[in-house]
Enzyme design. Structure first.
Site, PDB file in Angstrom:
ATOM      1  N   GLU A   1       0.880  -1.356  -0.260  1.00 36.40           N
ATOM      2  CA  GLU A   1      -0.293   0.045   0.230  1.00 36.40           C
ATOM      3  C   GLU A   1       0.788   1.537   0.093  1.00 36.40           C
ATOM      4  O   GLU A   1       0.608   2.178  -0.506  1.00 36.40           O
ATOM      5  CB  GLU A   1      -0.723   0.324   1.404  1.00 36.40           C
ATOM      6  CG  GLU A   1      -2.278  -1.085   0.937  1.00 36.40           C
ATOM      7  CD  GLU A   1      -1.996  -2.311   1.973  1.00 36.40           C
ATOM      8  OE1 GLU A   1      -0.966  -2.174   1.631  1.00 36.40           O
ATOM      9  OE2 GLU A   1      -2.409  -3.040   0.912  1.00 36.40           O
TER      10      GLU A   1
ATOM     11  N   HIS B   1     -11.278  -4.916   9.457  1.00 41.63           N
ATOM     12  CA  HIS B   1     -12.228  -4.711   7.920  1.00 41.63           C
ATOM     13  C   HIS B   1     -12.938  -3.301   7.720  1.00 41.63           C
ATOM     14  O   HIS B   1     -13.857  -3.759   6.891  1.00 41.63           O
ATOM     15  CB  HIS B   1     -12.398  -5.880   7.423  1.00 41.63           C
ATOM     16  CG  HIS B   1     -10.697  -6.661   6.545  1.00 41.63           C
ATOM     17  ND1 HIS B   1      -9.896  -7.192   7.913  1.00 41.63           N
ATOM     18  CD2 HIS B   1     -10.737  -6.961   5.569  1.00 41.63           C
ATOM     19  CE1 HIS B   1      -8.948  -7.585   7.169  1.00 41.63           C
ATOM     20  NE2 HIS B   1      -9.391  -7.243   5.540  1.00 41.63           N
TER      21      HIS B   1
HETATM   22  C1  LIG Z   1      -2.435  -4.483   4.167  1.00 42.31           C
HETATM   23  C2  LIG Z   1      -3.674  -5.818   3.980  1.00 42.31           C
HETATM   24  N1  LIG Z   1      -3.488  -5.463   2.367  1.00 42.31           N
HETATM   25  C3  LIG Z   1      -4.474  -6.292   1.653  1.00 42.31           C
HETATM   26  C4  LIG Z   1      -5.463  -6.994   2.073  1.00 42.31           C
HETATM   27  C5  LIG Z   1      -6.098  -7.725   1.468  1.00 42.31           C
HETATM   28  N2  LIG Z   1      -5.895  -9.243   1.215  1.00 42.31           N
HETATM   29  C6  LIG Z   1      -6.282  -9.929   2.120  1.00 42.31           C
HETATM   30  S1  LIG Z   1      -5.472 -11.567   1.644  1.00 42.31           S
HETATM   31  C7  LIG Z   1      -4.826 -11.021   0.466  1.00 42.31           C
HETATM   32  C8  LIG Z   1      -3.899 -11.570   0.057  1.00 42.31           C
HETATM   33  C9  LIG Z   1      -2.868 -12.309   0.361  1.00 42.31           C
HETATM   34  O1  LIG Z   1      -1.299 -12.796   0.155  1.00 42.31           O
HETATM   35  P1  LIG Z   1      -1.381 -13.767   0.812  1.00 42.31           P
HETATM   36  O2  LIG Z   1      -0.182 -13.499   1.649  1.00 42.31           O
HETATM   37  O3  LIG Z   1       0.103 -14.371  -0.270  1.00 42.31           O
HETATM   38  O4  LIG Z   1      -1.778 -14.805   1.854  1.00 42.31           O
HETATM   39  P2  LIG Z   1      -2.337 -16.115   1.404  1.00 42.31           P
HETATM   40  O5  LIG Z   1      -4.122 -15.460   1.250  1.00 42.31           O
HETATM   41  O6  LIG Z   1      -2.374 -16.468  -0.444  1.00 42.31           O
HETATM   42  O7  LIG Z   1      -2.155 -16.933   1.913  1.00 42.31           O
HETATM   43  C10 LIG Z   1      -4.663  -9.837   0.330  1.00 42.31           C
HETATM   44  C11 LIG Z   1      -4.357  -9.051  -0.967  1.00 42.31           C
HETATM   45  C12 LIG Z   1      -5.732  -7.186   3.682  1.00 42.31           C
HETATM   46  N3  LIG Z   1      -6.260  -7.755   4.291  1.00 42.31           N
HETATM   47  N4  LIG Z   1      -3.999  -6.666   3.969  1.00 42.31           N
END
Ligand SMILES: Cc1ncc(C[n+]2csc(CCOP(=O)(O)OP(=O)(O)O)c2C)c(N)n1
Ligand SMILES: Cc1ncc(C[n+]2csc(CCOP(=O)(O)OP(=O)(O)O)c2C)c(N)n1
Ligand SMILES: [Mg+2]
Ligand SMILES: [Mg+2]
Lengths: 331, 324, 331, 324
Positions: C61, C130
């Site tokens: 971000e 959220h």
């Molecule tokens: C700071 C932040 N940015 C965006 C999100 C939205 N979001 C939640 S999970 C996710 C993907 C996360 O990817 P990863 O770290 O690979 O974990 P996975 O979901 O694959 O287990 C996103 C973009 C969030 N929760 N927090």
């Protein structure tokens, strides 16, 4: 113990007392060690307590505050210094989304007794990114407490209260106050704070108008009150001391006596703490006692300029409070 | 001594049970959600069981974890009670967070689970802080920090690992690389192409492991945990695995092919593989496996029943609950 | 063009129009491409405008917003999507210390025409990290504009106005509004916005009490007004639409007519936008027309809980507005 | 074609002039501050002149820079007018920012200087964004992002470089490693011991150069700028140098020894070394050097006079000035 000292030394004494009195307490931040902190607040503490407990960090605000959350969650009492309160913007996730929420989010089964100390405010010619007063943000967030001491004694007493509080506390020191001198009594008992977070205090009695202020504006409000007294205007001054929780009771009572209200802070006016104070008054019966529209005194609505004259124009000064009071009295 | 050793027959039985527990738990959650009995959102770890279990098996009681939005597996492997977790998801007073946290915030701080986290990379600096506290208290407990491949591009990743590295903190950072951060392919979003390789930047060991092989996850973790416990500092493990389900329930899976999903599921499933190798090596018999499966199925069913029977949350004491 | 559409589709139409009409416009954020955005707002835009201009980013971000600042500073018109407004906390430096301040800090010689779009608010069971409504923070900061459309048409029109504004604009969409349907007329002229940032609007006329609200609370306020009408209470509703700059004039005028004020938002009450609205009224002569203490309706002062019933209890509902109005009428 | 080439006699003269300009400028600022004619704070780059000039010399007109709190050198080398800079510091209406920005915010966006920045690492993501915009506009201008060794531990460092790397943006990240971030020794705060090495994590070239040797800074930068301009993506340069003065005026220099300072100053001064090598190679004569020194001294003196004569800032149009 000397009978007077400076705001910075009072904080230093409080830190020393806390570090000496409780093994769980430690101080962490950029240049808090040998440098003594950007404003000298931790001067000498490294020598006394060692690198572990007076811990220099890399320039990583997010990690510093986040590590503070992790340490607080697991039984320590960290005091984290952010070098200028403006840089807390780099640590808003651990502060807002973690520290402030964990106790609630975990069903009340964990605490985050973390203190974030940070110097705020302008007047040093450090310009827009080093002069902000961001207390309104923190005061908006359930789960945080927000303390802004105006006096030397409060700096000491409220810091001890902050460290003893089981909740995350944002403790904002004003840069121009560090060198101010004031009456001071140190305490050896760092387990039983004499001050309480969440208590505002009438620091000058008067009958014509109420000024509510905090931090450096408390000092300016007192100066304004003296000047106004010469004009026969008798002002009551309330030092809010804590802006979350905000102890609005004394303000309401005072307004019910004086019928007039001015709120003063250094931060910009829109959606500032001043708005909260005003709202807190007029949503009570104190509204019925108001004889004139209220006034808020705050920074001009621009970022802090560098040039000294511009900076002085932007920051609310004693004269601005005097003017505001006179306007309210007139109307 | 680790909690259990999946490379031994006794440990394997335990690990297999835990992996099935995770799988069945997630399936139960999915079903509850589909039936409209769960609200909010949910991030399932089906397909990633070997990472959670391989890591948790290498810990000792008292060791700490921090987890992610996709945290059910970590939480269960670290010893959480499925019924209490389900009670949380079903918003019961008896849930881990009294129904206030939900799926993304399950925690048991007293039990060493410092919490799932809804903020991507949000727990990485917290893990460093917990390890710092442990050091200051003179303890030797290790903290495992789970995070996703997507989290490796957050600033917190960098700051947390740098801090842990300069202070030699006892953290094992475990990247669960399930190939995607939501719709972003890991190799598209992650410069350098490898999370493990980023360890070099901090002068700490980094290893990539087959995250669908519980034994290899376990063995690498065991060594990293040993290092950490003996004061040799943090390390980074990247476990390659795959998420079968959508990122969350709103996912239409437009960013990947069904073939890709099927390949992972059919050829590399962590449970299939573990069972296959156990049968092959003769360490565990078919009967035992069937028994485990049956028992787990039943225990999850019981947990659901128990959770449903628990008292719902009440609004009574909400006021003021933000503060301790 | 259909005569009604959803809030999400209206935003999508505005984005498409902006992308088609001006090469400098681009959209950037997590999963805005093939995924279409976490709430589907950018559905189909990738196919139409390509990867360059509908740009998926890593989960960074700080970098996304910072890159937006850099691009805006050098002649582009970036629209940055933050997936949930809660994650803006990870981008507060580029937003607050950079975007908001550069124009002023550089002596007026540079602009940052950046739009940050982010979904806010609760009601989806997504819990404390959220579900926040953080507009009060942004509204406190000189240099930013803050827009919170309540209606389908405003979502479209104000987004175009935001992109055309030479200043950084924080554009907060409410998650529960995305699927709401409403009257809609698209415009082809994305260079001359029909809506203006900084105009509040009386959307229901009434004589007994004024409700000022924005975003989803505008909808709830209208519902409350209908219910209150059955009880013979005739409520005026003002949709603030923009909370910085805040167009307080219509609220003052309305209060001078009705004598009573309720302000409603979903964010927690302390130091929220409601406080600003109240203060803005009582620091004018409208004070003299107030017949009763004002009331603020806002979230219960806790982080957002997960459990549905708790969440409903924390989020101010239509009934809470009705109750507040009745109390004010009674007093 | 670079702006000037310090490895040629003609270029060397220009570069030497610029390095002296920086040195004298900083000394003038220091003096003004000591005399109480400047307020605020100030971060001097005395001792680091070869980095600013070595990098800026390798740019073409139109190329962009982002700078730091210690930005006078970068700004001057990029072509700023000393009198206009001093006007800013002296809070004159004619200053780069009309007296509103001061030392930490000098910018000339139209001229390609996107600004100094009071936030450590605060300009790194901005640099990535400027490069992204340039790409989208179809241009080939390169952006140089100056940052300090201390900045390398901020999350923004990580996010900015990762973003620039996955998108092959035309940014050259230049770390001015002056050994300290305020009182924190670089090798104490920076895990892995090298900023340049961190480039590997992002799959981009990283080079460590002698930051007190203007020619070697120039040559490395030239190659990295070429790459960037030709679409080969970002890179990271770590220039090793030293800050002679305190971090800012409040610095008591307790974290380092006088010997250390003296050694750098006496044995490795960038101006001494450059002049020495020019004389040795015979490319430039003593007379020329003396002439440059004299001219620079005078030009800075004139700039101070000019700045003092400029009209002061006025509060008249402050109201509303936050908005365009
Ligand atoms: C700071 C932040 N940015 C965006 C999100 C939205 N979001 C939640 S999970 C996710 C993907 C996360 O990817 P990863 O770290 O690979 O974990 P996975 O979901 O694959 O287990 C996103 C973009 C969030 N929760 N927090
Ligand atoms: C985000 C942030 N944190 C802390 C500071 C305070 N600060 C200003 S300069 C500085 C040291 C920076 O070190 P480095 O990046 O090495 O640059 P140098 O001063 O050595 O040129 C610090 C801690 C700041 N301005 N911004
Ligand atoms: Mg992933
Ligand atoms: Mg440095």
């Amino acid at each position: 113990m000397p009978e007077t000292t400076t705001y910075a030394k009072a904080l230093n004494t409080a830190l020393a007392g806390l570090l000496a009195g409780d093994e769980r307490v430690f101080l962490m931040g950029e240049d808090v060690g040998v440098y003594g902190g950007a404003f000298g607040v931790s001067d000498g503490l490294l020598d006394r307590f060692g690198e572990d407990r007076v811990r220099d960090t890399p320039i990583s605000e997010d990690a510093i505050v986040g590590a503070g959350v992790g340490a607080a969650l697991t039984g320590m009492l960290p005091i984290v210094e952010i070098q200028f309160s403006d840089f807390v913007v780099n640590a808003m996730d651990p502060l807002i989304n973690q520290a402030a929420k964990l106790h609630f989010m975990y069903g009340g089964r964990a605490n985050v007794p973390l203190v974030i100390r940070a110097p705020g405010g302008g007047g040093t010619g450090a310009a827009a990114q080093h002069s902000q007063s961001l207390e309104a943000w923190f005061a908006h967030i359930p789960g945080l407490k927000v303390v802004l001491p105006a006096t030397v004694q409060d700096a000491h007493d409220l810091l001890i209260a902050a460290v003893r509080d089981p909740n995350p506390v944002v403790f904002l020191e004003h840069k121009l106050l560090y060198k101010t001198e004031g009456h001071f009594e140190a305490t050896d008992d760092v387990e039983n704070p004499v001050a309480k977070i969440g208590e505002s205090r009438v620091i000058r009695h008067g009958s014509d108008l109420t000024i509510a202020a905090y931090s450096i504006m408390t000092i300016r409000a007192l100066q304004a009150a003296e000047q106004l007294a010469d004009d026969g205007i008798d002002v009551e001054v309330i030092d809010l001391r804590t802006v979350r929780p905000l102890d609005i009771g004394p303000v309401r009572e005072s307004v019910m006596k004086t019928g007039r209200l001015v709120v003063a802070h250094e931060a910009p006016i829109p959606v500032g703490v001043g708005a909260e104070v005003v709202a807190g008054v007029v949503e009570s019966n104190a509204l019925d006692y108001l004889l004139a529209p209220v006034r808020r005194v705050g920074a001009m609505d621009v970022p802090m300029p560098y040039a000294k004259d511009l900076e002085q124009a932007v920051i609310p000064q004693t004269g601005d409070i005097v003017d505001a009071v006179k306007e309210v009295i007139k109307s | 001594m680790p909690r259990r050793d999946p490379s031994t027959p006794e440990g394997a039985v335990e690990s297999l049970r835990l992996m099935w527990t995770i799988r069945r738990f997630e399936e139960a959650v999915e079903e509850l959600f589909d039936r409209g009995q769960l609200h909010g959102t949910m991030h399932l770890s089906i397909g990633q069981e070997a990472v959670a279990e391989g890591v948790a098996a290498a810990l000792e009681t008292g060791d700490m974890i921090t987890s992610t939005h996709r945290g059910h597996g970590h939480t269960l492997a670290h010893g959480a009670d499925p019924a209490t977790m389900l009670a949380e998801l079903l918003a019961r007073e008896t849930g881990y967070c009294r129904g206030r946290g939900g799926s993304m915030h399950i925690a048991d701080v007293a039990g060493g689970n410092l919490g799932a986290n809804g903020i991507v990379a949000g727990s990485m600096t917290i893990a460093a802080g917990a390890a710092l506290a442990e050091r200051m208290k003179g303890g030797d407990r290790v903290t495992v920090c789970f995070f996703g491949d997507g989290a490796a591009n957050e600033g917190s990743f960098h700051e947390a690992i740098n801090l842990a590295a300069i202070w030699d903190l006892a953290v094992v950072f475990v990247c669960e690389n399930n190939q995607y951060g939501m719709s972003m392919a890991s190799d598209k979003g992650t410069a350098g192409g490898s999370v493990a390789k980023r360890a070099d930047a901090y002068g700490i060991p980094g290893s990539q492991v087959d995250g669908n092989d519980v034994v290899s996850v376990f063995e690498t973790t065991l060594e990293m945990v040993r290092r950490a416990r003996e004061g040799e500092g943090p390390s980074l493990i990247e476990a390659l695995t795959y998420r079968y389900r959508g990122h969350s329930k709103s996912d239409r899976n437009l960013y990947r092919t069904q073939t890709e999903i099927d390949d992972w599921r059919n050829l590399r499933d962590p449970l299939d593989r573990f069972e296959g190798s156990l049968l092959e090596s003769g360490g565990v018999e078919t009967g035992t496996i069937d028994k485990i499966r049956g028992e787990v199925r039943e225990s999850i069913r019981d947990a659901v029943t128990e959770a449903f029977a628990a008292p719902p949350t009440t609004v009574a004491d909400l006021e003021g609950a933000a503060y301790a």
